[in-house]
Every structure is written in structure tokens, then in C-alpha cells.
Write an enzyme that holds these catalytic residues in place. Structure first.
Site, mmCIF file in Angstrom:
data_model
loop_
_atom_site.group_PDB
_atom_site.id
_atom_site.type_symbol
_atom_site.label_atom_id
_atom_site.label_comp_id
_atom_site.label_asym_id
_atom_site.label_seq_id
_atom_site.Cartn_x
_atom_site.Cartn_y
_atom_site.Cartn_z
ATOM 1 N N ASP A 1 3.107 -15.079 28.684
ATOM 2 C CA ASP A 1 2.948 -14.408 29.970
ATOM 3 C C ASP A 1 1.970 -15.161 30.869
ATOM 4 O O ASP A 1 1.135 -15.904 30.403
ATOM 5 C CB ASP A 1 2.461 -12.971 29.765
ATOM 6 C CG ASP A 1 1.089 -12.911 29.100
ATOM 7 O OD1 ASP A 1 0.856 -13.698 28.171
ATOM 8 O OD2 ASP A 1 0.251 -12.085 29.516
ATOM 9 N N GLU A 2 2.101 -14.932 32.162
ATOM 10 C CA GLU A 2 1.149 -15.398 33.172
ATOM 11 C C GLU A 2 0.820 -16.887 33.027
ATOM 12 O O GLU A 2 -0.323 -17.309 33.158
ATOM 13 C CB GLU A 2 -0.138 -14.560 33.110
ATOM 14 C CG GLU A 2 0.120 -13.087 33.411
ATOM 15 C CD GLU A 2 -1.109 -12.220 33.258
ATOM 16 O OE1 GLU A 2 -1.282 -11.273 34.051
ATOM 17 O OE2 GLU A 2 -1.906 -12.468 32.321
#
Length: 503
Positions: free
Chosen positions: A295-296
């Protein structure tokens, strides 16, 4: 009466069961010994009653735990159970030790939390129960703030009362690396030396991690370890300069920003690092899952991310584990068959999250639902809270945590595609186990009920399909057990909380 709400509960109206001196726990079947001993320990702790665990025919006033193929509700062998409470005794029947253990947790909630004196009675009921979803989880972020093994065990003890059966440990992030990797020792020596806001560091040795895994497994909880990559990796980058494109290690990080770090992709040293870490962690983890984050990754070029995440997921599959990743990993259409996605967008999907989530299903996998605006437990209860975050569309109260359904968020994603639900707790602002509990309880009870209990009737509006007032009354009674066990919780509005005893 019970959280989560059982599939079928009938008050028989007969005379109650009375737990008398001399009562025994009768066990029969594979795994019943362990479940019986846990019930014995829990009754000793919950209400100071000491019962012997024996292999004998039950007598009047005994508690029987029977595990056999023909026990439990038909069609729900994995975790289903039956529980009969009558004046003559109590009987829990299940096809598996897990089913029997969940029956024990229901019995614990039926036993009065205030157990001073005799008689101790339990209302006569007949219960047949089983879960809606196989995966019912909580996530504890031990990377931002480190929580020692005793705190994690305390957390496990609290969540099993709600029949949660997976604990996702977020073991690595920019602020700290928390699991010993023998082939890369600087990860913990250096990368595990601090945490958010300069807090104390710490990490789990291989032995401590195995002990946590065993402790959880005895209580029917599967540990799901997460090594977040290729972003959220500053602790690793600071530990080994060769993982950085310029060969220079950054300083340790104790802030709360995200998206600035990335492993060097397409590099043989990074490839060896990833395979070593995944291989060692897989060897330490008997459960079927290994989470690799994904993620991210704002600092990783798109094509590099797609290549890296495919190779990392393949390494997990080659280690014998099922890869799990946050829904951004669904941008890749080349993940190993069966890879599981974890949805963390909102009840109304944003920024392509729905399509990325459906990608896992198209690849033969399933989805864990963790919508941030209702399931993230680090989000503040109300404006002005001193701990917690408020980015997920504002505060999340207990009603919001309860009035949603996993199959009504991503169009085209139904029960058949959903592995289960999980309530994550990120700990940038949370430093003690008491603060953990204050943020988790009571909201995790709502997530537990959504994961276990039957889906609401299709009325067209979830808000009218779930009976919040009924749920709140059951949470109020559950709080009596939290008080008795010393579990902290937030006394939010709308719940008939037990009277506070002073002095």
C-alpha cells in the site's frame, strides 16, 4: 444476551443451570482436553470457580464438551457448535476443537460476570451457531509503537471472547522493524531500535514469535504476519545501505508521514533480501497466510511496483503460503492464483479501489473487507479525542461501526468472494495496551458481529436492517465481563453501560 449474535438462540423457559461445588468439566474427543483446560482456566479467572477436567460420563451439574464428526450444526463443521444449558448440566457439541472453543466463549458470556457467592446460575438456553465468514480478524500495528509479547497475549485473550480467529501483526514500517531475521540481523538491531515519536523500540525474537503463534493457535487464532513492501520500508533502508538506490542509508524515522520510502527494485540485493525475509518468516509461521502490504507506494514507479509486487507475491507462494496484500496490489493482473486482497477504502470506494479489489477475485482469490471509515479502530470516536486519527471521513462511532455490510460496498463483490472482515488498529498515536483497548473496545464487537452473525435481511438499507439498540444492550452486558477481566474500553453514548463501582 451474546456478542456476536448466535445463528439460533432459544430461551427454553426451563429451570436454570446452577454451577455447584464439585461440578466437573467432562471432555470427549480429539482436542477436547485443550478446550476443557482453557474453560477451566477461564472460569477460575472469570468467576473464581475451580473445576476438574476429566474423561468420565457426565453427572448432574457437570459441563460436557464433546467433539465428534456428528456433533455441531449440520453443514458447518469447521467452526459451528451447539450449546445446551439445562438444570441437569451444560453440553457443548462440535465437530472440531475450534467449534467447541467458540461454544466455550458463548458460555463464558452467559455466566454472570459478578460471581460473588452462591448460587451461580445460567439461564436455560438452546443454541446452534456458526460463523458467516471464515476469516474474522483484528490487526495490531506493532511497528509504529512496539508491544511486547505479554501485551499481545492480553490482546488475544480479549478478542477471542468475540470469536475473532485471526490476528494480523503489522511487523514492519518506516518507524520500526519488529521481527528477527537471522540472515539480516541489522533489521532489528538498528531498524527495531525506535518507534513513533521516538518511543522505545523492540522486536520479537524468533523464539518469542513462535511462542506467540503457539499461544494464539491454542486459542484458535491464526497469526497473519505482515512485512510491508516495497513502501513503508525506511527502517529496513536505514539498516542496510545496499537496499537504497544511492547506497546511502537514511536516518531512522519516528514521524507519521507515509509514501516517502521504497526499496530499490530490479536489484539482485533487494531480490535476495525479499526472498530471505519471506522465507524465514514463512518458516516461523505455521498458518496459511503471509501479508506483504503493497500500500501507499507513492515513491515507487508504477511499472517497478507491478514487477516487484508480482515477484514478492510469487516468493510467498513458493514458500508455501497464500499471499495477502492491501487492495493496491490488485493493480497487477499477474499475481499468483488465489492471492487475497484486503480492501481499505471507504464504504463508497474511492480512486479505483473497487476495480483493484475485484482483480483479486478474477485471479481466483478472495477479499478481506476493512473499510477505513467504519472498521479502522484508530480513527477517533469523536472530535477532540486526544489519541487516534481523523482522516477517514471524520470520527467513527459505535453505530457506524455496526451499520454496514461487507457485501454491499464493492459492486459485484458478494459473500462468495469475501474471505471475511478485519478491524485494523494503527498505532502512530497509541503507545500502551490500555490505549489499544480503549480504541478497540467496544467498536471491535461490532466488527466481530458483522463477521460472525448472519447477513441482515435485504431491506435496501443496512441502517434499517441491523438492530443497533439490541446490539447496544448486548454490548452493555458484555462490558460487565470486560470490567471483570480488567479490559479497558470506551464508554460511548448509546449503550446501557454497567454502573461504575467506586472504591
Amino acid at each position: 444476551m451474546v456478542v456476536p449474535r448466535p445463528a439460533l438462540l432459544e430461551n427454553t423457559g426451563d429451570a436454570p443451570f446452577t454451577l455447584l461445588p464439585g461440578a466437573r468439566i467432562i471432555v470427549a474427543g480429539s482436542g477436547a482436553d485443550v478446550v476443557g483446560r482453557l474453560l477451566r482456566d477461564e472460569l477460575a479467572s472469570d468467576c473464581r470457580r475451580d473445576l476438574a477436567v476429566v474423561h468420565e460420563p457426565p453427572a448432574f451439574g457437570d459441563i460436557a464438551i464433546v467433539i465428534a464428526d456428528d456433533e455441531g450444526p449440520a453443514g458447518h463443521a469447521a467452526e459451528g457448535y451447539t450449546l445446551d444449558v439445562a438444570a441437569e448440566g451444560v453440553r457443548i457439541g462440535a465437530a472440531t476443537a475450534a467449534g467447541a472453543f467458540w461454544g466455550v466463549q458463548t458460555l463464558r458470556q452467559l455466566v454472570p460476570a459478578v460471581c460473588d457467592g452462591d448460587p451461580l446460575t445460567v439461564a436455560a438456553v438452546r443454541i446452534s451457531d456458526h460463523p458467516r465468514f471464515a476469516y474474522r480478524g483484528a490487526m495490531l500495528d506493532v511497528a509504529r509503537h512496539f508491544f511486547p509479547p505479554a501485551d499481545v497475549k492480553r490482546f488475544i485473550d480479549a478478542i477471542v471472547l468475540l470469536k475473532l480467529n485471526h490476528l494480523h501483526l503489522h511487523l514492519t514500517d518506516d518507524q520500526g522493524w519488529r521481527i528477527e531475521i537471522a540472515s539480516w540481523p541489522e533489521l532489528t538491531r538498528h531498524g527495531g531500535s525506535t518507534g513513533s515519536d521516538g518511543s522505545r523500540g523492540g522486536y520479537y525474537t524468533a523464539g518469542e514469535y513462535r511462542d506467540l503463534v503457539d499461544y494464539a493457535a491454542e486459542r484458535c487464532v491464526t497469526i497473519v504476519p505482515e512485512i510491508d513492501m516495497p513502501g513503508h520500508t525506511n527502517a529496513a533502508l536505514s539498516s542496510y545501505p545496499e537496499l537504497n538506490p544511492d547506497g546511502v542509508a537514511p536516518a531512522l524515522y519516528t514521524g507519521s508521514e507515509v509514501g516517502f520510502s521504497t526499496l530499490q527494485t530490479g536489484d539482485p540485493v533487494t531480490d535476495r533480501f525479499v526472498r530471505d525475509v519471506i522465507g524465514e518468516l514463512a518458516a516461523l509461521t505455521p498458518g496459511p497466510y503471509l501479508h506483504i502490504g503493497g500500500d501507499e507506494c507513492l515513491s515507487t514507479p508504477v511499472q517497478d511496483f507491478l514487477t516487484f509486487i508480482r515477484q514478492a507475491a510469487e516468493a510467498v507462494a513458493e514458500s508455501g503460503k497464500i499471499p495477502i496484500g492491501w487492495h493496491e496490489m490488485g493493480r497487477s493482473a499477474e499475481l499468483p492464483t488465489g492471492t487475497v486482497g484486503q480492501y481499505w477504502s471507504f464504504r463508497t470506494p474511492q480512486n479505483g479501489a473497487a476495480e483493484e479489489t475485484l482483480s483479486f477475485v478474477r485471479g481466483g482469490g478472495a477479499v478481506i473487507m476493512s473499510p477505513a471509515d467504519v472498521a479502522y479502530l484508530d480513527i477517533v470516536y469523536e472530535e477532540g479525542d486526544v489519541i487516534g486519527q481523523d482522516w477517514a471521513d471524520g470520527p467513527t462511532d459505535l453505530r457506524s461501526s455496526y451499520e454496514w455490510d461487507p457485501a454491499r460496498i464493492v459492486p459485484g463483490l458478494g459473500d462468495a468472494h469475501i474471505l471475511g472482515v478485519e478491524a485494523p488498529l494503527w498505532t502512530e498515536t497509541i503507545a500502551t495496551v490500555e490505549e489499544v483497548e480503549d480504541m478497540v473496545f467496544p467498536r471491535i464487537a461490532a466488527i466481530a458481529e458483522i463477521g460472525w452473525s448472519s447477513a441482515p435481511a435485504d431491506t435496501g438499507a443496512v441502517e434499517t436492517a441491523r438492530d443497533f439498540d439490541d446490539f447496544a444492550s448486548r454490548v452493555g452486558r458484555l462490558a460487565e465481563h470486560w470490567d471483570a477481566s480488567g479490559t479497558s474500553y470506551r464508554r460511548v453514548p448509546g449503550v446501557p453501560w454497567p454502573e461504575v463501582v467506586v472504591g
